[in-house]
Enzyme design. Structure first.
Site, mmCIF file in Angstrom:
data_model
loop_
_atom_site.group_PDB
_atom_site.id
_atom_site.type_symbol
_atom_site.label_atom_id
_atom_site.label_comp_id
_atom_site.label_asym_id
_atom_site.label_seq_id
_atom_site.Cartn_x
_atom_site.Cartn_y
_atom_site.Cartn_z
ATOM 1 N N SER A 159 35.646 -37.578 -5.589
ATOM 2 C CA SER A 159 34.218 -37.284 -5.762
ATOM 3 C C SER A 159 33.405 -37.390 -4.471
ATOM 4 O O SER A 159 32.254 -37.842 -4.497
ATOM 5 C CB SER A 159 33.621 -38.162 -6.871
ATOM 6 N N HIS B 283 49.975 -35.793 -4.145
ATOM 7 C CA HIS B 283 48.673 -35.859 -4.821
ATOM 8 C C HIS B 283 48.864 -36.476 -6.207
ATOM 9 O O HIS B 283 49.885 -36.235 -6.853
ATOM 10 C CB HIS B 283 48.060 -34.457 -4.937
ATOM 11 N N GLU C 15 47.780 -35.704 -8.973
ATOM 12 C CA GLU C 15 48.039 -34.718 -10.039
ATOM 13 C C GLU C 15 49.509 -34.295 -10.047
ATOM 14 O O GLU C 15 50.078 -34.026 -11.097
ATOM 15 C CB GLU C 15 47.099 -33.513 -9.858
ATOM 16 N N ASN D 249 40.650 -29.519 -0.813
ATOM 17 C CA ASN D 249 41.753 -29.264 -1.744
ATOM 18 C C ASN D 249 41.194 -28.373 -2.842
ATOM 19 O O ASN D 249 40.491 -28.844 -3.729
ATOM 20 C CB ASN D 249 42.281 -30.584 -2.311
ATOM 21 N N TRP D 250 41.490 -27.085 -2.726
ATOM 22 C CA TRP D 250 40.947 -26.130 -3.708
ATOM 23 C C TRP D 250 41.680 -26.250 -5.045
ATOM 24 O O TRP D 250 41.256 -25.658 -6.031
ATOM 25 C CB TRP D 250 41.052 -24.693 -3.172
ATOM 26 N N LYS D 251 42.790 -26.961 -5.085
ATOM 27 C CA LYS D 251 43.581 -27.104 -6.317
ATOM 28 C C LYS D 251 43.864 -25.720 -6.910
ATOM 29 O O LYS D 251 44.032 -24.767 -6.164
ATOM 30 C CB LYS D 251 42.874 -28.055 -7.306
ATOM 31 N N GLU E 18 43.269 -41.879 -2.414
ATOM 32 C CA GLU E 18 42.486 -41.258 -3.484
ATOM 33 C C GLU E 18 42.633 -42.084 -4.763
ATOM 34 O O GLU E 18 43.627 -41.939 -5.483
ATOM 35 C CB GLU E 18 42.984 -39.838 -3.767
ATOM 36 N N GLY F 242 37.521 -36.240 -9.576
ATOM 37 C CA GLY F 242 36.933 -35.319 -10.547
ATOM 38 C C GLY F 242 36.068 -36.003 -11.588
ATOM 39 O O GLY F 242 35.689 -35.389 -12.591
ATOM 40 N N GLY G 98 37.879 -32.316 -3.365
ATOM 41 C CA GLY G 98 38.220 -31.347 -4.394
ATOM 42 C C GLY G 98 37.027 -30.480 -4.747
ATOM 43 O O GLY G 98 36.663 -29.557 -4.016
ATOM 44 N N GLY G 99 36.372 -30.794 -5.861
ATOM 45 C CA GLY G 99 35.299 -29.961 -6.412
ATOM 46 C C GLY G 99 34.262 -29.493 -5.388
ATOM 47 O O GLY G 99 33.917 -28.302 -5.342
#
Ligand code: 13P
Length: 253
Positions: free
Chosen positions: A215, A97, A99, A9-11, A169, A175, A236-237
């Site tokens: 994470s 998600h 977010e 997930n590059w967001k 999640e 994050g 993600g990251g």
């Protein structure tokens, strides 16, 4: 064996040249996918078409949208329909998600509509669920997640549900560098599967991939993914670095 998925997930990150360079590195990486393994890249909307073109049908690699709208078409300025996504070769869509739930106030009911419309057009929903820290501290995460599943998924028939991917999640792990322990992940993944089993029967529940997100890194992926009910990750990251994400893909069962 259930499908095992490493999903990125590059967001809202990367310019187009950066996205192209990252994809190129993944294309060239020494990744040997087995038949039951997939890589799904949830990229920013403006790059979806370009990423599909660059992948050029690379076996086992697919492109996901990070969101879609709940209506077929019409006067919804700024939104993206599932039909548009399908028409450019996108195969998956991340729905719900945390977010989107938090910043865009997406409710379980809206997400139920998004899941339905995605399936209607043949797009695979990656349905996200997971609790905030206060709920984990009160040890009521199972009830929380059960309600998310019930309100957004259980309107579907068994035939529809078996096309869904679930991503658990925990919000406190997104994050933050704080990962659920492999035991915490296994416990709640097994709980999610038991809920699906209760609603749809054990054989269908056994087919649904349940990914862990929060994470995930190269250093913890193997331990998480080797849990019985963890079928890969939504990352993600760490998915923004080719070497790191390649190692995560290689950690799939
Ligand atoms: P991080 O891997 O950066 O914690 O993000 C997880 C996530 O939200 C994936 O959808």
């Amino acid at each position: 064996m259930r499908t095992q998925i490493a999903a990125a997930n590059w967001k809202m990150n990367l310019t187009l040249p950066q996205a192209e360079a990252l994809l190129q590195q993944l294309i060239e990486a020494p990744i040997q996918l087995h038949e039951h393994q997939q890589v799904v890249l949830a990229v920013p909307a403006p790059y979806l078409h370009r990423m599909v073109q660059l992948l050029n049908g690379k076996p086992g690699f697919q492109v996901a949208a990070q969101n879609c709208y709940a209506q077929k078409s019409g006067a919804f300025t700024g939104e993206t329909s599932v039909e548009m996504l399908v028409s450019i070769g996108v195969t998956h869509v991340v729905i719900g998600h945390s977010e989107r739930r938090e910043y865009f106030l997406e409710s379980n009911q809206l997400l139920a509509q998004k899941v339905s419309i995605a399936l209607e057009y043949g797009l695979t929903p990656i349905f996200c669920c997971g609790e905030p820290l206060a709920i984990r501290e009160a040890n009521t995460q199972n009830e929380w997640v059960a309600k998310q599943l019930q309100e957004s998924l259980y309107h579907m028939s068994a035939d529809q549900l078996k096309k869904v991917v679930i991503a658990y999640e925990p919000i406190w792990a997104i994050g933050t560098g704080k990962t659920a322990s492999s035991e915490q992940a296994q416990d709640i993944h097994a709980f999610i599967r038991s809920q699906l089993s209760h609603q749809y029967g054990a054989s269908l529940a056994a087919e649904i991939p349940v990914l862990y997100g929060g994470s995930v890194k190269a250093s913890n992926a193997a331990e998480l993914f080797h849990q019985t009910d963890v079928d890969g990750g939504l990352v993600g990251g760490a998915s923004l670095q080719a070497v790191e994400f390649t190692a995560i893909i290689q950690a799939l069962k």
